[in-house]
Design an enzyme around this catalytic site. Structure first.
Site, mmCIF file in Angstrom:
data_model
loop_
_atom_site.group_PDB
_atom_site.id
_atom_site.type_symbol
_atom_site.label_atom_id
_atom_site.label_comp_id
_atom_site.label_asym_id
_atom_site.label_seq_id
_atom_site.Cartn_x
_atom_site.Cartn_y
_atom_site.Cartn_z
ATOM 1 N N HIS A 171 15.116 -21.461 -10.295
ATOM 2 C CA HIS A 171 14.624 -22.628 -11.022
ATOM 3 C C HIS A 171 13.493 -22.175 -11.930
ATOM 4 O O HIS A 171 12.382 -21.941 -11.471
ATOM 5 C CB HIS A 171 14.136 -23.694 -10.036
ATOM 6 C CG HIS A 171 13.994 -25.052 -10.653
ATOM 7 N ND1 HIS A 171 13.348 -26.095 -10.029
ATOM 8 C CD2 HIS A 171 14.422 -25.542 -11.837
ATOM 9 C CE1 HIS A 171 13.382 -27.167 -10.793
ATOM 10 N NE2 HIS A 171 14.021 -26.851 -11.900
ATOM 11 N N HIS A 224 23.237 -30.597 -7.991
ATOM 12 C CA HIS A 224 22.088 -30.316 -8.861
ATOM 13 C C HIS A 224 21.325 -29.116 -8.309
ATOM 14 O O HIS A 224 21.060 -29.042 -7.101
ATOM 15 C CB HIS A 224 21.179 -31.550 -8.911
ATOM 16 C CG HIS A 224 19.877 -31.317 -9.632
ATOM 17 N ND1 HIS A 224 18.662 -31.269 -8.990
ATOM 18 C CD2 HIS A 224 19.621 -31.117 -10.955
ATOM 19 C CE1 HIS A 224 17.698 -31.066 -9.877
ATOM 20 N NE2 HIS A 224 18.257 -30.968 -11.070
#
Length: 608
Positions: A232, A187
């Site tokens: 991100h 992830h």
């Protein structure tokens, strides 16, 4: 650890297992200049193929340096050698099969390997190969025998590890559809710390690939000067250039497997339209991806209106027939809300073939409309709720569609959930934050040791068979459990406590992870002030109903009465990848580093 411990270890070898001539021939040159210091002692032990931890060598050296001069004689070295290399438990096994307590004849070794190591297909030729490989004394080797020196080296070798040799290579059928495999998945792979302000780093990709990860996450955004970047989104995490990420993947991705990459992403249009664009110039061209989302409240109502998960094949057939008739009338089953649109480069979109990202709406919607090449991502919170209320439908879904489970957004510290609960449901891609050590990553690393560490593990038949009614929360009537017995004999040069230099009070916890009915934890007694050679000789028995999904974890701790126990090392592996017999369990640090020679010595057997 005091002198009394090492004195006990030395006295057991009074029957002289070692050929003095051989031993002196190996070490006498090192003593021509007189006594040797700690550093030379360590090097000489390694020269004799005795693996040892320098901290333990230092303590043994100190206890045998009688004059406290920091140097030892050849006889003192001989005592140190025996203490480290001649373990009591190995001597006991050797003596029980050696007729004269000095050598194993060829047939003695065969008998040991068959009776204790369950090597039923072994013959004298293989036994001779073992002698030739591990026996260090030439005269004994020529006589087709094995001395204790050879036996202890064999028992300390990779051939006697707990993990099966057969599982160290790709042995499973790799021709199934992708949905039939558990896939090692990370992830936000680019992150090496937290999820909000931490750094992005190429090391995230390199370390994940080296660990056998097969599904990486690359969050691409428009950067300056038309240079795509990876980070991100909408956070303060640092940014990477997309091209450097791809270069790192190119360098490290194929240390294992098939030299192919599947791109999982949103896709513009159909596969047919992709084929029609093949060979055309797509540079600078974009398509529009659209998604119509169902109303959230209707989605929740349809998903959770009751807690009974009784979905059957007959209901599926009826739903499909009903859907066809409804489609014919031009009516939709789901209420729609506003359409989301996003521009996607056609060159990227056309790379998406088998792994098209599709928003998960509900199991019912997926059964009626989802295509074979579309896969879903579901957050851990929703997935956990679904697993409790719609377990049969969940498993039915994962038999057909690749399903990815990812950590909830509140895990800003990059913590992980327990992946076992979603492997139990057949979820193929259980995405973890690889940068965060702990139990979840121990389970991840342990599970994917199997099948050669390829990152792909064929799911059990009951998670692939469309006619199966497997429920991880229930014991199947036709289940075929195994009875597993582990005799934890001893520890070998265990890691020394960082919190206390004077003592290490060792204990071992054995845990089984799998379906809920199989999950159990057992623990040894505490051995005081001994990390060098603790002896437990305790036996533990486990009844495992679904061994195909079970993992077993061995954890070594230092007992702490005030601050809690201190983690020293662990090892996790699939239950069905365990060898029987006398086996050595290597230990790994919290960060996944190999701590050998630190290990546990066990005897394992199981019946089914």
């Amino acid at each position: 650890m005091g002198r009394d411990l090492y004195a006990r270890r030395n006295s057991v070898t009074g029957h002289e297992n070692m050929d003095s001539k051989w031993f002196l021939s190996k070490i006498q040159d090192d003593f021509r200049g007189g006594k040797i210091n700690l550093e030379k002692t360590h090097k000489l032990l390694e020269k004799l193929d005795i693996r040892c931890n320098i901290m333990h060598v230092k303590r043994v050296f100190k206890d045998n340096d009688r004059l406290r001069q920091g140097k030892i004689t050849i006889e003192e070295f001989r005592s140190i050698y025996r203490i480290i290399a001649h373990r009591e438990e190995i001597i006991e096994i050797f003596n029980s099969y050696s007729e004269n307590r000095r050598f194993l004849l060829e047939h003695d070794l065969v008998q040991f390997l068959k009776q204790e190591q369950y090597a039923f297909e072994l013959n004298k030729t293989i036994a001779l190969e073992i002698i030739q490989k591990y026996e260090p004394i030439d005269e004994v080797k020529r006589a087709r025998q094995m001395s204790f020196e050879g036996f202890t080296r064999y028992m300390d070798s990779a051939e006697c590890l707990l993990f099966k040799h057969e599982c160290q290579k790709v042995y499973q059928d790799m021709t199934h559809p992708l949905s039939d495999y558990f896939i090692s998945t990370s992830h936000n792979t680019y992150l090496i710390s937290d999820q909000l302000v931490g750094p992005s780093d190429l090391w995230g990709y390199v370390s994940a690939l080296v660990k056998g990860c097969r599904c990486l996450e690359i969050d691409c955004w428009d950067g300056s000067q038309n240079e795509p970047i990876v980070y991100h989104g909408y956070t303060l995490t640092s940014k990477l250039l997309f091209k450097t990420v791809i270069q790192a993947i190119h360098k490290y991705a194929f240390m294992a497997l098939k030299f192919k990459i599947l791109v999982k992403n949103k896709k513009v249009g159909t596969l047919q339209e992709t084929r029609e664009r093949k060979g055309t110039d797509k540079h600078g061209k974009f398509g529009v991806w659209e998604e119509e989302e169902p109303e959230p409240e209707e989605e929740e109502d349809s998903e959770f209106k009751d807690s009974e998960s009784s979905y059957t094949l007959l209901e599926k057939e009826n739903e499909e027939k009903e859907a066809e008739s409804i489609k014919t009338l031009g009516v939709t089953l789901f209420k729609k809300k506003k359409t989301r649109k996003q521009k996607i480069a056609l060159a990227l979109s056309d790379l998406v073939i088998y792994t098209k990202s599709e928003k998960f709406r509900s199991f019912q919607y997926a059964r009626l409309y989802q295509q074979f090449n579309e896969n879903n991502s579901i957050g851990e919170t929703r997935a956990r709720k679904l697993s409790k209320l719609r377990v049969h439908e969940f498993i039915f879904h994962t038999r057909k569609f690749i399903t990815r489970i990812y950590p909830k957004a509140t895990r800003a510290d990059s913590s992980n959930f327990n992946p076992q609960e979603f492997w139990n449901l057949g979820c193929q891609m259980v995405a973890l934050n690889f940068q965060t050590p702990g139990l979840p990553m121990d389970l991840q690393n342990g599970k994917f040791l199997d099948n050669g560490g390829s990152g792909y593990i064929l799911k059990p038949q009951f998670l692939r068979d469309i006619k199966s009614y497997f429920n991880p929360n229930e014991i199947l009537k036709d289940s075929n459990p195994i009875t597993l017995t582990v005799r934890l004999i001893s520890g070998i040069q265990l890691p020394i406590s960082h919190s206390s230099s004077s003592k290490t009070d060792t204990l071992v916890i054995i845990e089984v992870f799998g379906v809920p009915n199989d999950q159990v934890k057992q623990q040894t007694r505490v051995i005081r002030k001994n990390a060098f050679s603790p002896r437990w000789n305790e036996t533990f028995t486990f009844i495992i109903h679904v061994p195909e999904l079970a993992l077993i974890r061995f954890v070594v701790e230092n007992q702490g009465l005030i601050a809690g126990n201190e983690f020293l090392g662990q090892y996790t592996l699939p239950v069905l990848c365990m060898n029987k017999g006398y086996r050595r369990i290597p230990l790994f640090s919290r960060m996944g580093e190999n701590l050998e020679p630190a290990s546990l010595f066990v005897y394992v057997w199981y019946v089914r």
